[in-house]
Scaffold this motif. Structure first.
Motif, mmCIF file in Angstrom:
data_model
loop_
_atom_site.group_PDB
_atom_site.id
_atom_site.type_symbol
_atom_site.label_atom_id
_atom_site.label_comp_id
_atom_site.label_asym_id
_atom_site.label_seq_id
_atom_site.Cartn_x
_atom_site.Cartn_y
_atom_site.Cartn_z
ATOM 1 N N LYS A 2 0.814 -1.225 0.000
ATOM 2 C CA LYS A 2 0.000 0.000 0.000
ATOM 3 C C LYS A 2 0.841 1.266 0.000
ATOM 4 C CE LYS A 2 -4.032 -2.045 2.239
ATOM 5 N NZ LYS A 2 -4.981 -1.965 3.390
ATOM 6 N N THR A 3 2.092 1.166 0.471
ATOM 7 C CA THR A 3 2.950 2.350 0.582
ATOM 8 C C THR A 3 4.348 2.145 -0.002
ATOM 9 O OG1 THR A 3 3.733 1.650 2.754
ATOM 10 C CG2 THR A 3 1.764 3.090 2.694
ATOM 11 N N MET A 4 4.686 0.930 -0.332
ATOM 12 C CA MET A 4 6.041 0.547 -0.761
ATOM 13 C C MET A 4 7.069 0.825 0.329
ATOM 14 S SD MET A 4 5.590 -0.803 -3.665
ATOM 15 C CE MET A 4 3.882 -1.038 -4.201
ATOM 16 N N GLU A 5 6.598 0.931 1.573
ATOM 17 C CA GLU A 5 7.508 1.175 2.694
ATOM 18 C C GLU A 5 8.031 -0.137 3.260
ATOM 19 O OE1 GLU A 5 7.895 3.845 6.793
ATOM 20 O OE2 GLU A 5 5.903 3.428 5.965
ATOM 21 N N SER A 6 9.275 -0.091 3.670
ATOM 22 C CA SER A 6 9.889 -1.229 4.328
ATOM 23 C C SER A 6 9.138 -1.574 5.610
ATOM 24 C CB SER A 6 11.348 -0.895 4.661
ATOM 25 O OG SER A 6 11.879 -1.818 5.584
ATOM 26 N N LYS A 7 8.980 -2.884 5.848
ATOM 27 C CA LYS A 7 8.395 -3.335 7.108
ATOM 28 C C LYS A 7 9.461 -3.426 8.200
ATOM 29 C CE LYS A 7 4.767 -6.079 4.846
ATOM 30 N NZ LYS A 7 4.213 -7.451 4.637
ATOM 31 N N LEU A 8 10.721 -3.199 7.812
ATOM 32 C CA LEU A 8 11.836 -3.320 8.752
ATOM 33 C C LEU A 8 12.377 -1.969 9.216
ATOM 34 C CD1 LEU A 8 13.883 -6.100 6.872
ATOM 35 C CD2 LEU A 8 11.924 -6.377 8.406
ATOM 36 N N ILE A 9 12.395 -1.001 8.289
ATOM 37 C CA ILE A 9 13.006 0.308 8.567
ATOM 38 C C ILE A 9 11.977 1.404 8.308
ATOM 39 C CG2 ILE A 9 14.879 1.905 8.005
ATOM 40 C CD1 ILE A 9 15.866 -0.735 9.181
ATOM 41 N N ALA A 10 11.635 2.172 9.320
ATOM 42 C CA ALA A 10 10.657 3.258 9.168
ATOM 43 C C ALA A 10 11.209 4.332 8.242
ATOM 44 C CB ALA A 10 10.323 3.867 10.529
ATOM 45 N N GLY A 11 10.390 4.764 7.278
ATOM 46 C CA GLY A 11 10.794 5.841 6.379
ATOM 47 C C GLY A 11 11.545 5.392 5.141
ATOM 48 N N LEU A 12 11.767 4.085 5.003
ATOM 49 C CA LEU A 12 12.464 3.574 3.824
ATOM 50 C C LEU A 12 11.446 2.960 2.859
ATOM 51 C CD1 LEU A 12 15.060 2.837 2.273
ATOM 52 C CD2 LEU A 12 15.170 0.724 3.628
ATOM 53 N N HIS A 13 11.452 3.452 1.620
ATOM 54 C CA HIS A 13 10.520 2.967 0.608
ATOM 55 C C HIS A 13 11.305 2.459 -0.604
ATOM 56 C CE1 HIS A 13 6.864 5.026 2.391
ATOM 57 N NE2 HIS A 13 7.873 5.593 3.043
ATOM 58 N N PHE A 14 10.645 1.631 -1.396
ATOM 59 C CA PHE A 14 11.267 1.076 -2.604
ATOM 60 C C PHE A 14 10.343 1.290 -3.796
ATOM 61 C CE2 PHE A 14 12.791 -1.428 0.983
ATOM 62 C CZ PHE A 14 14.167 -1.406 0.788
ATOM 63 N N ALA A 15 10.944 1.396 -4.981
ATOM 64 C CA ALA A 15 10.148 1.542 -6.201
ATOM 65 C C ALA A 15 10.913 0.987 -7.395
ATOM 66 C CB ALA A 15 9.803 3.015 -6.450
ATOM 67 N N GLY A 16 10.170 0.318 -8.276
ATOM 68 C CA GLY A 16 10.755 -0.130 -9.531
ATOM 69 C C GLY A 16 11.492 -1.450 -9.466
ATOM 70 N N GLU A 17 12.492 -1.570 -10.301
ATOM 71 C CA GLU A 17 13.163 -2.847 -10.548
ATOM 72 C C GLU A 17 13.964 -3.364 -9.364
ATOM 73 O OE1 GLU A 17 16.032 -4.683 -14.092
ATOM 74 O OE2 GLU A 17 15.323 -2.613 -14.213
ATOM 75 N N VAL A 18 14.246 -2.518 -8.386
ATOM 76 C CA VAL A 18 14.982 -2.961 -7.205
ATOM 77 C C VAL A 18 14.166 -3.984 -6.411
ATOM 78 C CG1 VAL A 18 14.146 -1.141 -5.628
ATOM 79 C CG2 VAL A 18 16.429 -2.138 -5.286
ATOM 80 N N LEU A 19 12.846 -3.958 -6.575
ATOM 81 C CA LEU A 19 11.969 -4.929 -5.924
ATOM 82 C C LEU A 19 12.009 -6.267 -6.661
ATOM 83 C CD1 LEU A 19 8.970 -2.516 -5.392
ATOM 84 C CD2 LEU A 19 10.156 -3.704 -3.523
ATOM 85 N N ASP A 20 11.635 -7.314 -5.970
ATOM 86 C CA ASP A 20 11.581 -8.644 -6.582
ATOM 87 C C ASP A 20 10.309 -8.763 -7.422
ATOM 88 O OD1 ASP A 20 11.988 -11.298 -7.257
ATOM 89 O OD2 ASP A 20 11.191 -12.075 -5.361
#
Length: 411
Positions: free
Chosen positions: A368-386
């Motif tokens: 829903k936010t692309m935010e890390s579940k481990l680190i607050a404030g860290l988000h991911f987008a694009g090809e870096v994701l699996d």
């Protein structure tokens, strides 16, 4: 020191989208890009034409995404193909819909897409610094506090990693995002090339280099079992097979090769004709040209470049009359037409892979936010994701949608 709300790492499709959306929400945004200019990989997508997106409905689209297209359902429902097309149109990019549901710029120039996105983020006051490689994410109490980049510190409350994968490393995609994510505790799923040409155990491709075949059917066999099938176009390269159908099959082929399994691709040159119909055509043409040299009639059945290759493969005498072609020779020809076989020995390097399979585990990221579940404030987008997909505008839409959701969530 200048304070930013959001730092976006990477100025590709996902990064530019994330930066623009975050700025629209009122965030002070800095984009750090290690290359000398933005959108390097975008400029070469679709062979420089930029296949922006695809017109499939979300329910169908996610079937073309691996390993878990369902992860993207929320993102696609919030920002999808028509949304990105509308945004680009606002900044002067007219688009056209081509076969296979593929959208391209009417100009056929990827540079126009990059130019539009840059104009959008410039108007929103996004600051972009090129030639800046991020060395480290700075944390405090398991929450983002900034980055260290070229011995300089930049403070922020949110970070969006949009560094791409490892494909086309000359454009800057060298796996930096995986390193940064792993350093703060994220699991990185097995990284390997996807949408990559395959190499074969045969000298035939070298004789047919650059030959493009249309309306063929390609089947991928793994340890003798049918694993996948694609209809469309393929191209021969010096040491192997390329083109849309091969690229789509390549993900499963690469995984099988990595597990030391036997991989074979068979090509059906006449998928519209079953064995009986094809044999009837051969008989009809041979009977109608009984006194002609077989080579001349054979040329009516195949592209010219294939004729000598097939003649040699089948050990056929092209000089004899058509009336002398035997039933066993017809059977051999029919088998080769319907079941041209190539043993796959490997794949071309990262420099020739269109996308990367593997990446930051989506189980550790909020859809829903692309935010890390481990680190607050860290988000991911694009090809870096699996997440990776077939050809046809699917991978860019993943970048647009995840970038927009990440940017939307940071303010």
């Amino acid at each position: 020191m200048k304070q930013f709300d959001v730092i976006v790492i990477g100025a590709g499709a996902a990064g530019l989208m994330a930066a623009g959306r975050a700025a629209e929400k009122g965030a002070r945004v800095l984009v750090l890009e290690k290359m000398k200019r933005e959108g390097r990989k975008l400029l070469i997508t679709g062979k420089g034409r930029c296949n922006i997106t695809n017109d499939l409905a979300v329910s169908e689209f996610i079937k073309h995404v691996y390993p878990n297209g369902r992860f993207l359902r929320n993102a696609f429902n919030r920002f999808y193909s028509q949304d990105v097309l509308q945004l680009l149109e606002q900044y002067g990019v007219e688009t056209v819909l081509e076969r296979g549901g593929r959208y391209y710029p009417k100009s056929q120039k990827a540079a126009d897409v990059v130019r539009a996105l840059k104009k959008w983020i410039d108007e929103l006051g996004v600051e972009v610094r090129c030639g800046q490689q991020v060395d480290e994410l700075l944390l405090e109490n398991n929450a983002i506090k900034g980055v260290r980049c070229n011995q300089e510190r930049f403070d922020c409350e949110k970070i969006i990693i949009a560094t791409g994968g490892k494909s086309y490393p000359a454009t800057g995609s060298t796996g930096d995002g995986y390193r940064l994510a792993e350093a703060v505790g994220h699991n990185i799923e097995n990284i390997r090339p996807a949408l990559v040409p395959l190499t074969v155990d045969s000298k035939v491709p070298g004789k047919l280099e650059s030959l493009n075949l249309r309306n063929i059917n390609a089947i991928l066999w793994i340890d003798g079992k049918k694993a996948a099938e694609q209809f469309g176009e393929m191209t021969f390269i010096s040491r192997g097979l390329d083109g849309p159908v091969i690229l789509t099959l390549s993900r499963a082929a690469v995984d099988a090769l990595n597990h030391k399994r036997k991989v074979v691709v068979t090509i059906d040159l006449k998928p519209a004709l079953d064995d009986k119909k094809l044999d009837n055509r051969f008989l009809r043409d041979l009977d109608a040209n009984g006194k002609k040299k077989f080579r001349n009639v054979f040329s009516d059945w195949l592209p010219a470049a294939l004729v000598p290759v097939f003649m040699e493969e089948l050990k056929l005498d092209g000089e004899k009359e058509c009336s002398q072609v035997s039933a066993s020779e017809r059977k051999a020809i029919r088998k080769l037409f319907k079941n041209w076989t190539f043993e796959i020995t490997g794949h071309r390097p990262w420099e020739e892979a269109i996308v990367t399979a593997g990446g930051v585990a989506t189980s550790e990221v909020s859809p829903k936010t692309m935010e890390s579940k481990l680190i607050a404030g860290l988000h991911f987008a694009g090809e870096v994701l699996d997440l990776d997909a077939e050809t046809g505008g699917f991978n860019l839409q993943i970048a647009w949608s995840t970038g927009w959701v990440a940017g939307d969530a940071v303010k």
